[in-house]
Design an enzyme around this catalytic site. Structure first.
Site, PDB file in Angstrom:
ATOM      1  N   VAL A   1       0.819  -1.206   0.000  1.00 54.61           N
ATOM      2  CA  VAL A   1       0.000   0.000   0.000  1.00 54.61           C
ATOM      3  C   VAL A   1       0.857   1.261   0.000  1.00 54.61           C
ATOM      4  CG1 VAL A   1      -0.281   0.091   2.536  1.00 54.61           C
ATOM      5  CG2 VAL A   1      -2.012   1.135   1.048  1.00 54.61           C
TER       6      VAL A   1
ATOM      7  N   CYS B   1      20.153  -3.699   2.126  1.00 51.91           N
ATOM      8  CA  CYS B   1      19.308  -3.715   0.927  1.00 51.91           C
ATOM      9  C   CYS B   1      19.067  -2.294   0.433  1.00 51.91           C
ATOM     10  CB  CYS B   1      17.992  -4.415   1.233  1.00 51.91           C
ATOM     11  SG  CYS B   1      16.898  -4.520  -0.189  1.00 51.91           S
TER      12      CYS B   1
ATOM     13  N   CYS C   1      13.991  -8.505   4.283  1.00 54.01           N
ATOM     14  CA  CYS C   1      13.820  -7.664   3.105  1.00 54.01           C
ATOM     15  C   CYS C   1      13.899  -8.475   1.813  1.00 54.01           C
ATOM     16  CB  CYS C   1      14.916  -6.595   3.124  1.00 54.01           C
ATOM     17  SG  CYS C   1      14.820  -5.396   1.819  1.00 54.01           S
TER      18      CYS C   1
END
Length: 375
Positions: free
Chosen positions: A14, A109, A208
């Protein structure tokens, strides 16, 4: 005026969906880029993986990203950084666990994939002016100091500046964070307003780009079991056994399987060489406390001399995500090495985790906790 082109890292969640919608409202030319950074088959990801799911979660995310792009009428690209993620993030992650440390892959990351490989691809291949991500943080250019600053997200519960502490001036100069001034609840409302498929989608958790795993089992794909003894740090007596020091973190209480004890125990110390986990009773947390730490690979987002007149200064720090700010004194030892001393003893500062410094809403940067000191 020609519109500035922004490539949004559209993850299928979202936050990134609404990031794209807000940028469209602000008048940018927006395109999306979906990253695929993990391949379970290629990376031997078997143990700890939910293999019974009909659609791989990563592919489900891509399908959701496609729907969002379609709804917003923006072009979506797809790119694989599987080898880069393995080389720059995951190998380091496994290496640190083998040393008995607790690394933070999300920070690596961001440093090496989202704001490096992704950024280069967006600028060079897709001819973007900027990239944008759905992080709850912000970028501000201070004209007086002539520097880009990373600032916290206004939603204190969602602020993600901690995970962005390794970014540099070049990366910040090319990045937009449209969610900085929003609360999470507002983001859900905007997603509903645009009728986005992600409006009610749960936030992703786990590692991640890898996602949720049974963590101990997952690590056994890459690190073999190394059984050893669990020893009571106060009595120096053996009270149990474990399958590998690297599977446990300082302060951990669950999963020790110490039946028949008068009270719960927690992990107080780890000896990776001798394969020993030292535990202490929950009623005595003094073994978790430290007074200072040495931090290596420290990245100052801006030169600290912009804010302070000396190599010793006071500010606040976090030693893990969502921790309350802790007042500290910092001594800069070298370009990327600092010592942090706390005003009061702090619990469970852990080697391998990230120490991140702040002045009010400004994130100064972060580095890896190398040594935890009792003095």
């Amino acid at each position: 005026m020609e519109k500035k082109k922004v490539i949004v890292g559209l993850s299928g969640g979202v936050d990134s969906s609404v990031t794209a919608a807000i940028l469209l409202e602000q008048g940018y030319e927006v395109e999306a880029l979906f990253m695929r950074n993990w391949d379970s088959n290629l990376n031997n990801d078997i143990l700890g993986n939910k293999l019974d799911e009909e659609v791989c979660p990563q592919e489900k995310d891509y399908l959701d990203a496609l729907e969002v792009a379609k709804k917003l009428n923006i072009k979506i690209h797809r790119v694989d950084f599987i080898k880069e993620y393995w080389d720059y993030v995951f190998e380091h992650f496994v290496s640190e666990y083998k040393k008995g440390r607790t690394p933070n892959p999300d920070i690596l990351c961001n440093k090496y994939i989202k704001f490096d490989k992704f950024l280069d691809y967006a600028i060079n291949d897709l001819k973007a002016d900027y990239i944008a991500m759905g992080h709850y943080a912000g970028v501000r250019f201070d004209k007086d100091k002539n520097t880009y600053e990373l600032i916290r997200g206004l939603d204190k519960e969602k602020d993600q500046s901690y995970f962005l502490c390794q970014l540099n001036q070049k990366q910040l100069s090319k990045t937009l964070f449209p969610l900085q001034k929003f609360q999470k609840s507002e983001i859900r409302k905007i997603a509903k307003k645009y009728d986005l498929i992600t409006a009610e989608k749960k936030d992703s958790t786990g590692i991640c780009f890898i996602g949720e795993r049974d963590f101990t089992n997952f690590l056994q794909n890459y690190i073999s079991n190394q059984p050893g003894d669990i020893i009571d740090i106060k009595s120096n007596k053996k009270i149990g056994t474990h399958i590998g020091v690297m599977y446990y973190t300082i302060g951990q209480r669950k999963g020790l399987n110490l039946g028949g004890q008068k009270e719960p125990y927690y992990v107080a110390k780890k000896d990776i060489i001798n394969k020993i986990i030292y535990v202490a009773p929950a009623s005595d947390e003094t073994f978790l406390e430290s007074k200072s730490c040495i931090v290596e690979e420290f990245n100052f987002i801006s030169n600290y001399e912009i804010y302070f007149k000396s190599n010793k200064f006071q500010c606040s720090a976090k030693f893990r995500y969502r921790q309350k700010d802790i007042k500290v004194e910092v001594e800069v030892i070298s370009n990327n090495k600092i010592k942090i001393t706390y005003q009061e003893p702090v619990r469970a500062v852990t080697e391998g985790q990230e120490a991140v410094l702040y002045i009010n809403e400004i994130c100064l940067g972060g580095g890896v906790i190398d040594k935890v000191l009792k003095i």
